[in-house]
Design an enzyme around this catalytic site. Structure first.
Site, PDB file in Angstrom:
ATOM      1  N   CYS A 190       4.582  -9.325  -4.682  1.00 29.54           N
ATOM      2  CA  CYS A 190       5.150  -9.177  -6.130  1.00 29.54           C
ATOM      3  C   CYS A 190       6.314 -10.009  -6.248  1.00 29.54           C
ATOM      4  CB  CYS A 190       5.441  -7.450  -6.222  1.00 29.54           C
ATOM      5  SG  CYS A 190       6.113  -6.897  -4.650  1.00 29.54           S
ATOM      6  N   LYS A 240      -0.915   8.924  -1.246  1.00 32.95           N
ATOM      7  CA  LYS A 240      -2.151   8.507  -1.724  1.00 32.95           C
ATOM      8  C   LYS A 240      -2.021   6.875  -1.561  1.00 32.95           C
ATOM      9  CE  LYS A 240      -3.569   6.569  -5.470  1.00 32.95           C
ATOM     10  NZ  LYS A 240      -4.667   5.910  -5.169  1.00 32.95           N
ATOM     11  N   GLU A 264       2.325 -11.931 -14.937  1.00 30.02           N
ATOM     12  CA  GLU A 264       1.927 -11.775 -13.344  1.00 30.02           C
ATOM     13  C   GLU A 264       0.513 -12.132 -12.800  1.00 30.02           C
ATOM     14  OE1 GLU A 264       3.662  -9.189  -9.575  1.00 30.02           O
ATOM     15  OE2 GLU A 264       2.760  -8.134 -11.286  1.00 30.02           O
ATOM     16  N   GLU A 278       8.475   0.421  -7.938  1.00 30.81           N
ATOM     17  CA  GLU A 278       8.650  -1.149  -7.495  1.00 30.81           C
ATOM     18  C   GLU A 278       7.271  -1.691  -8.183  1.00 30.81           C
ATOM     19  OE1 GLU A 278       7.649  -4.214  -6.344  1.00 30.81           O
ATOM     20  OE2 GLU A 278       7.438  -3.430  -4.329  1.00 30.81           O
TER      21      GLU A 278
END
Length: 476
Positions: A279, A170, A378, A245
């Site tokens: 990231c 997906k 973040e 992750e």
């Protein structure tokens, strides 16, 4: 305009059960670039059933058969790499140089690494009289993000195929075009029916259905920590393996003996690459307080060289992926201003002359303290927080003062100094003195940055179960 209405299930392009669809927006133009179907739990059931049927035969294939398959995929990927780059530019706004270079090229590199690892990987190992056998875990749900789309697909799919697992992918519904081309590549390369399946959809529907499905043996997810928590919750009742992750807020410790001009400029560039949507971006730059004023000048000058523009121009930075992402970044920039950080470059709004498209001004804050929102959250945009420290001990404390632990960076004039500081940083991957990525090195995070590892040989182990066969050899 791209029309991707079918899913790939059981080796065929099939109509979805669901009739829902989604327009995919080109972030550089804010125009519709294509349309995809959105799957539902019934579509997931069909794809998982196909993967389950294919598993017994594919898991029994030989190493050589799987090597031949990966080599066929590599050849087909190279044939279509320009198409993949163009798709990445359309779906997430990567400048042409970035889409053709790091974005598309990383896919080819992950395939090459997978082939090399498979050639030498020890599936069986004798420990005394006991055989340690490593066997494919089963049917794997792979849920991938939009920021490095083909990179994240290949670094999951390749090791899963290499060890003999079957797959339901997906991809992000925000950036699904490169996943479609990847599926066409696998089909042309001769992946057996049911071994690889594609279902488009959103996280709360298709992602959740995959995570809770009793016939899924492993979920590998890359995305936000918030979404990763929901994946783990959905997976918990079936006690399947969950590999994640997740987010990051990576520190970049620049030691007093570093070449300050070089280290600061490199740090700015690293944050602005891919419009800050990485990231592992070194978004917290920790610098000696004694040179704080000089660092501000270097960072301001380095930011001035970042050219924001349309993907097919000579721009070094394109738009961010969506209106929602743009708005989130603006909110966080405003929080930095409101909370008293010193704005030395960029700021709110769009760059001059770029009113159309989700463009963000490359932004640098100085005099940032650890309690500020921009030091803790973040941002996932081109925003750098420069944080002064009094001494090395304080730098290490600030670096570790985060719920995340995906990556870290250390810059020093002495490699020994960099190595010593590196040992004290709680993160899964550390870069010393601007070293480039190593796709054979384990990649993953500590703390709320996830669990498990991707890339290279480490990725193979994520898709394997370990069986101990006691008495495999006769005893003395």
């Amino acid at each position: 305009m791209r029309e991707y209405r079918k899913f790939y299930i059981g080796g065929k392009w099939v109509d979805p059960v669901s009739t829902d669809s989604l327009d995919v927006i080109n972030p550089a133009t804010e125009q519709i670039a294509g349309t995809i179907s959105l799957g539902n739990s019934a579509d997931v059931d069909r794809a998982v059933a196909a993967a389950r049927r294919a598993f017994p035969s594919f898991s029994s294939t030989s190493r050589q058969e799987r090597l031949d398959l990966l080599k066929a995929i590599a050849a087909e990927y190279q044939r279509r790499i320009a198409e993949i780059a163009a798709a990445i530019t359309e779906e997430m706004g990567a400048p042409a140089w970035l889409a053709r270079g790091p974005q598309a090229a990383l896919g080819a590199k992950h395939i090459a690494v997978g082939i090399n690892v498979l050639e030498h990987f020890a599936f069986d190992e004798l420990k005394g009289t006991t055989l340690i056998a490593r066997e494919p875990i089963g049917v794997c749900a792979l849920i991938t993000p939009w920021n490095w789309p083909i990179n994240q697909i290949t670094c999951k799919v390749v090791p899963a195929l290499a060890v003999g697992c079957t797959i339901v992918l997906k991809p992000s519904e925000i950036a699904p075009f490169s996943a479609q081309l990847w599926t066409e590549i696998l089909d042309a390369a001769g992946v057996p029916a049911g071994v690889f399946n594609l279902v488009n959809g959103d996280g709360p529907t298709v992602g959740a259905a995959l995570s809770r499905h009793p016939d899924i043996d492993l979920v590998s997810f890359t995305g936000s920590t918030r979404a990763g928590i929901e994946v783990a919750r959905a997976a918990a009742p079936t006690v399947k393996r969950v590999h994640q992750e997740l987010g990051g807020k990576s520190p970049n410790i620049i030691l007093a003996d570093a070449n300050m001009d070089e280290a600061v400029a490199r740090g700015v560039k690293a944050v602005m690459t891919n419009s800050g949507q990485t990231c592992t971006a070194p978004t917290r730059m920790l610098v000696p307080a004694s040179v704080n004023a000089r660092v501000k000048d270097i960072a301001r000058n380095a930011t001035d060289t970042v050219l924001v523009g349309t993907p097919n121009s000579n721009a070094t930075m394109g738009p961010v992926v969506s209106q929602a992402q743009w708005a989130k970044i603006q909110t966080l920039i405003k929080s930095g201003i409101d909370e008293g950080a010193t704005l030395i470059a960029g700021g709110l709004g769009k760059p001059e002359g770029l009113e159309k498209g989700y463009y963000v001004r490359p932004t640098v804050f100085a005099d940032v303290t650890a309690d500020m929102t921009i030091a803790r959250e973040e941002i996932f945009g081109p925003v750098l927080a420069i944080m002064p420290y009094a001494d090395e001990a304080e730098a290490i404390r600030i670096a570790n003062d985060t719920p995340y632990g995906l990556a870290g960076y250390v810059q020093s004039g002495s490699l020994d100094n960099a190595r010593r500081v590196m040992r004290q940083i709680r993160a899964g991957q550390i870069h010393l003195n601007g070293a480039p990525p190593d796709l054979t090195a384990p990649f993953g995070g500590y703390k709320m940055s996830g669990n498990g590892r991707e890339w290279g040989e480490a990725a193979f182990h994520e898709f394997l179960e370990t069986k101990s066969v006691i008495g495999f050899e006769p005893g003395a």
